[in-house]
Design a protein around this motif. Structure first.
Motif, PDB file in Angstrom:
ATOM      1  N   LEU A 116       0.587  11.944  14.279  1.00  0.00           N
ATOM      2  CA  LEU A 116       0.365  12.148  12.830  1.00  0.00           C
ATOM      3  C   LEU A 116       1.155  11.111  12.021  1.00  0.00           C
ATOM      4  O   LEU A 116       0.698  10.666  10.964  1.00  0.00           O
ATOM      5  N   GLU A 117       2.305  10.735  12.534  1.00  0.00           N
ATOM      6  CA  GLU A 117       3.146   9.770  11.812  1.00  0.00           C
ATOM      7  C   GLU A 117       2.519   8.374  11.762  1.00  0.00           C
ATOM      8  O   GLU A 117       2.933   7.542  10.962  1.00  0.00           O
ATOM      9  N   GLU A 118       1.514   8.153  12.599  1.00  0.00           N
ATOM     10  CA  GLU A 118       0.792   6.875  12.523  1.00  0.00           C
ATOM     11  C   GLU A 118      -0.026   6.803  11.230  1.00  0.00           C
ATOM     12  O   GLU A 118      -0.404   5.724  10.790  1.00  0.00           O
ATOM     13  N   LEU A 119      -0.292   7.977  10.654  1.00  0.00           N
ATOM     14  CA  LEU A 119      -1.136   8.031   9.443  1.00  0.00           C
ATOM     15  C   LEU A 119      -0.326   7.936   8.158  1.00  0.00           C
ATOM     16  O   LEU A 119      -0.872   7.631   7.095  1.00  0.00           O
ATOM     17  N   GLY A 120       0.947   8.278   8.226  1.00  0.00           N
ATOM     18  CA  GLY A 120       1.761   8.267   7.007  1.00  0.00           C
ATOM     19  C   GLY A 120       3.100   8.920   7.259  1.00  0.00           C
ATOM     20  O   GLY A 120       3.512   9.119   8.406  1.00  0.00           O
ATOM     21  N   ARG A 121       3.752   9.277   6.172  1.00  0.00           N
ATOM     22  CA  ARG A 121       5.053   9.923   6.294  1.00  0.00           C
ATOM     23  C   ARG A 121       4.842  11.430   6.466  1.00  0.00           C
ATOM     24  O   ARG A 121       4.172  12.068   5.648  1.00  0.00           O
ATOM     25  N   VAL A 122       5.405  11.973   7.524  1.00  0.00           N
ATOM     26  CA  VAL A 122       5.235  13.403   7.809  1.00  0.00           C
ATOM     27  C   VAL A 122       6.559  14.116   7.551  1.00  0.00           C
ATOM     28  O   VAL A 122       7.582  13.774   8.140  1.00  0.00           O
ATOM     29  N   ASP A 123       6.540  15.090   6.669  1.00  0.00           N
ATOM     30  CA  ASP A 123       7.696  15.964   6.462  1.00  0.00           C
ATOM     31  C   ASP A 123       7.340  17.357   6.982  1.00  0.00           C
ATOM     32  O   ASP A 123       6.218  17.822   6.785  1.00  0.00           O
ATOM     33  N   LEU A 164       3.915  20.162  -4.654  1.00  0.00           N
ATOM     34  CA  LEU A 164       4.812  19.132  -4.106  1.00  0.00           C
ATOM     35  C   LEU A 164       4.027  17.819  -3.957  1.00  0.00           C
ATOM     36  O   LEU A 164       2.807  17.809  -3.974  1.00  0.00           O
ATOM     37  N   GLY A 165       4.754  16.748  -3.780  1.00  0.00           N
ATOM     38  CA  GLY A 165       4.131  15.417  -3.788  1.00  0.00           C
ATOM     39  C   GLY A 165       3.502  14.979  -2.477  1.00  0.00           C
ATOM     40  O   GLY A 165       3.872  13.940  -1.925  1.00  0.00           O
ATOM     41  N   TYR A 166       2.563  15.762  -1.974  1.00  0.00           N
ATOM     42  CA  TYR A 166       1.866  15.401  -0.734  1.00  0.00           C
ATOM     43  C   TYR A 166       0.370  15.325  -0.996  1.00  0.00           C
ATOM     44  O   TYR A 166      -0.158  16.069  -1.824  1.00  0.00           O
ATOM     45  N   GLU A 167      -0.293  14.448  -0.257  1.00  0.00           N
ATOM     46  CA  GLU A 167      -1.755  14.350  -0.374  1.00  0.00           C
ATOM     47  C   GLU A 167      -2.440  15.246   0.661  1.00  0.00           C
ATOM     48  O   GLU A 167      -3.517  15.776   0.418  1.00  0.00           O
ATOM     49  N   MET A 193       0.842  -1.200   0.000  1.00  0.00           N
ATOM     50  CA  MET A 193       0.000   0.000   0.000  1.00  0.00           C
ATOM     51  C   MET A 193       0.880   1.254   0.000  1.00  0.00           C
ATOM     52  O   MET A 193       1.895   1.306   0.691  1.00  0.00           O
ATOM     53  N   ARG A 194       0.481   2.240  -0.778  1.00  0.00           N
ATOM     54  CA  ARG A 194       1.247   3.472  -0.866  1.00  0.00           C
ATOM     55  C   ARG A 194       1.146   4.245   0.450  1.00  0.00           C
ATOM     56  O   ARG A 194       0.069   4.348   1.032  1.00  0.00           O
ATOM     57  N   VAL A 195       2.279   4.779   0.872  1.00  0.00           N
ATOM     58  CA  VAL A 195       2.287   5.522   2.139  1.00  0.00           C
ATOM     59  C   VAL A 195       1.771   6.940   1.887  1.00  0.00           C
ATOM     60  O   VAL A 195       2.197   7.610   0.951  1.00  0.00           O
ATOM     61  N   LEU A 196       0.857   7.340   2.730  1.00  0.00           N
ATOM     62  CA  LEU A 196       0.305   8.693   2.640  1.00  0.00           C
ATOM     63  C   LEU A 196       1.385   9.706   2.997  1.00  0.00           C
ATOM     64  O   LEU A 196       2.142   9.495   3.942  1.00  0.00           O
ATOM     65  N   ARG A 197       1.426  10.796   2.252  1.00  0.00           N
ATOM     66  CA  ARG A 197       2.441  11.814   2.548  1.00  0.00           C
ATOM     67  C   ARG A 197       1.781  13.087   3.069  1.00  0.00           C
ATOM     68  O   ARG A 197       0.857  13.620   2.451  1.00  0.00           O
ATOM     69  N   LYS A 249      -6.207  18.384  -3.486  1.00  0.00           N
ATOM     70  CA  LYS A 249      -5.635  17.777  -2.285  1.00  0.00           C
ATOM     71  C   LYS A 249      -6.373  18.295  -1.051  1.00  0.00           C
ATOM     72  O   LYS A 249      -7.286  19.104  -1.167  1.00  0.00           O
ATOM     73  N   TYR A 250      -5.923  17.855   0.129  1.00  0.00           N
ATOM     74  CA  TYR A 250      -6.618  18.208   1.364  1.00  0.00           C
ATOM     75  C   TYR A 250      -5.726  19.055   2.272  1.00  0.00           C
ATOM     76  O   TYR A 250      -4.523  18.823   2.344  1.00  0.00           O
TER      77      TYR A 250
END
Ligand code: MG
Length: 188
Positions: free
Chosen positions: A82-89, A128-131, A1-5, A149-150
């Motif tokens: 928040l990091e439980e949901l995906g990759r956080v930058d 940028l490549g974030y959802e 599964m793709r990781v949410l960014r 996006k959201y």
């Protein structure tokens, strides 16, 4: 599964840099501006100064990075959630001369090991490549939503004219950003 960014903004969302900006302004101009007086994104125009003067004070504020308060307590735990949901930058658009102070500030607030993405002033975060984005800029919010996006819009006096819609949600704290993203993930 793709990781949410997830792109997590710094100024106005994690770091209350405007607090020190206003202090420097008030001390040098014998003024008494408060956070609630900052009613729009380009408020500095109303003060009769140029963008480069705004940036000069912004630099001085960040040079005083130890004085910049966090927007809310327990940032480390909240970012970890928040990091439980995906990759956080931590994605921040700023003049390069403040970057070293940002890294010191993040370290002091328990976020020194996070991935930080510095983008040039004027760069569109929406491209940028974030959802998902957590941001306080009314301009970014509109652009992110237009890009399909959201955005969890961190409530600040300068973004109160932005209305919620299916892609923009006003949040009062980072835990509400977690709930919003989680809810969107279950919907999509
Ligand atoms: Mg910001």
């Amino acid at each position: 599964m793709r990781v949410l960014r997830i792109a997590l903004d710094l100024d106005g969302v994690l770091a209350d840099s405007i607090y020190v900006w206003l202090r420097i302004w008030n001390e040098s101009r014998k003024d008494s501006l408060t956070l609630e007086d900052v009613r729009c994104w380009d408020f500095w125009k109303g003060l009769g100064i140029t963008l480069s003067e705004f940036h000069r004070i912004f630099y001085r504020a960040w040079k005083n990075w130890r004085s910049i308060p966090p927007t809310e307590p327990n940032l480390t735990d909240k970012v970890a959630l928040l990091e439980e949901l995906g990759r956080v930058d931590i994605v921040t658009s700023r003049p390069r001369n403040t970057e070293e102070y940002v890294l010191k500030w993040l370290n002091m607030h328990g976020l020194g090991n996070r991935n930080v993405v510095f983008v040039k002033v004027g760069c569109k975060k929406s491209e940028l490549g974030y959802e998902f984005y957590i941001d306080d800029s009314p301009l970014n919010a509109e652009e992110i939503a237009s890009a399909g996006k959201y955005v969890a819009l961190y409530d600040r006096p300068w973004n109160r004219l932005v209305r919620d819609n299916e892609r923009i949600k006003r949040i009062m704290n980072l835990n509400e950003a977690y709930s919003f993203i989680k809810e969107c993930m279950s919907r999509c």
